[in-house]
Design an enzyme around this catalytic site. Sequence first.
Site, PDB file in Angstrom:
ATOM      1  N   ASP A 111      14.748 -10.679  43.014  1.00 43.97           N
ATOM      2  CA  ASP A 111      15.984  -9.855  42.171  1.00 43.97           C
ATOM      3  C   ASP A 111      15.633  -8.681  41.556  1.00 43.97           C
ATOM      4  OD1 ASP A 111      19.240 -10.012  42.244  1.00 43.97           O
ATOM      5  OD2 ASP A 111      18.359 -10.112  40.174  1.00 43.97           O
ATOM      6  N   HIS A 278      20.975 -16.111  47.820  1.00 43.08           N
ATOM      7  CA  HIS A 278      20.254 -15.213  47.091  1.00 43.08           C
ATOM      8  C   HIS A 278      19.169 -15.799  46.155  1.00 43.08           C
ATOM      9  CE1 HIS A 278      19.418 -11.790  44.515  1.00 43.08           C
ATOM     10  NE2 HIS A 278      19.779 -12.412  43.646  1.00 43.08           N
TER      11      HIS A 278
END
Length: 297
Positions: A111, A278
């Site tokens: 991320d 994610h």
Amino acid sequence: MAVVFPGFEQQKIVIASEDGPIEIAYQVGGKGPALLLLHGFPQTKAIWHQTATALAKHYTVIAADLRGYGESSKPHCKSDHSSYSKRSMAADQHALMKALGHPHFFLLGHDRGGRVSHRLAADFPDSVLRLMVLDISPTLSMYENTSMDFAKGYWHWFFLIQPEPIPETLIGANPEFWLKNHMGRHAGTGIFSTENWAEYLKGASNSQSMHAMCEDYRAAATIDLAHDREDRQAGKRLEMPLRVLWGEHGLVNKCFKPLEDWQKVAKNVSGKTVACGHYIPEELPDELISEAIAFFK
């Protein structure tokens, strides 16, 4: 108390920067070639709690808190957002590795940590031997190809860049509500351990940390794009091997083409989808361990 990995030491080091002294918190453990792990938003180095110990059997693992996150320094940002540019955040981490005696190292970022890793590899190419990023396409590619699906799914990208103190104030009114609704979108918040969740909530509840997180995104929409465009105009591409993994059930898979996107900024790219959302380090730690050991060789 911060989450501590078994067999690791908790340390802090002060780095000189254009924003003054910056204290970077990190954990270190293991033996072998150096591997730096960088977390994403709105998390801390605790994301590696299921992977760090296994990786430490093969590498000297350094898991650091980015500037503005966890136990690292949280300076108030300059008006041009440069305090939280990926260039500034990457320079912190490069200085950390140099101070620890690792002029060359492997690099793994998830991320926002992946975006810092991208800039670190671009600005210090002789230091990064191999680079792995998790569930991202390059920032410039994602902004330039924003669709309705992406804007709806990653609405926080456009909320957090609003002028100070709008998002800081709204999130500060109920940090836990924000965190649950932000982080529980695919797999739910049950994928996070009780200890990790408490650490993430502590960060979201800290006004200085929340300001830093917003500035991370404000920088990404301004000064980071300028730096990325400069690289593109100069024809600059990463030379080291780069591997990207992205979640089958995530927005990156739905809205972008990570392999093609990364091939525009790097010469030697491989990667694949993995069966999760994610938060790859916490949803699919065993597969990430295997992938990292196979790639960082």
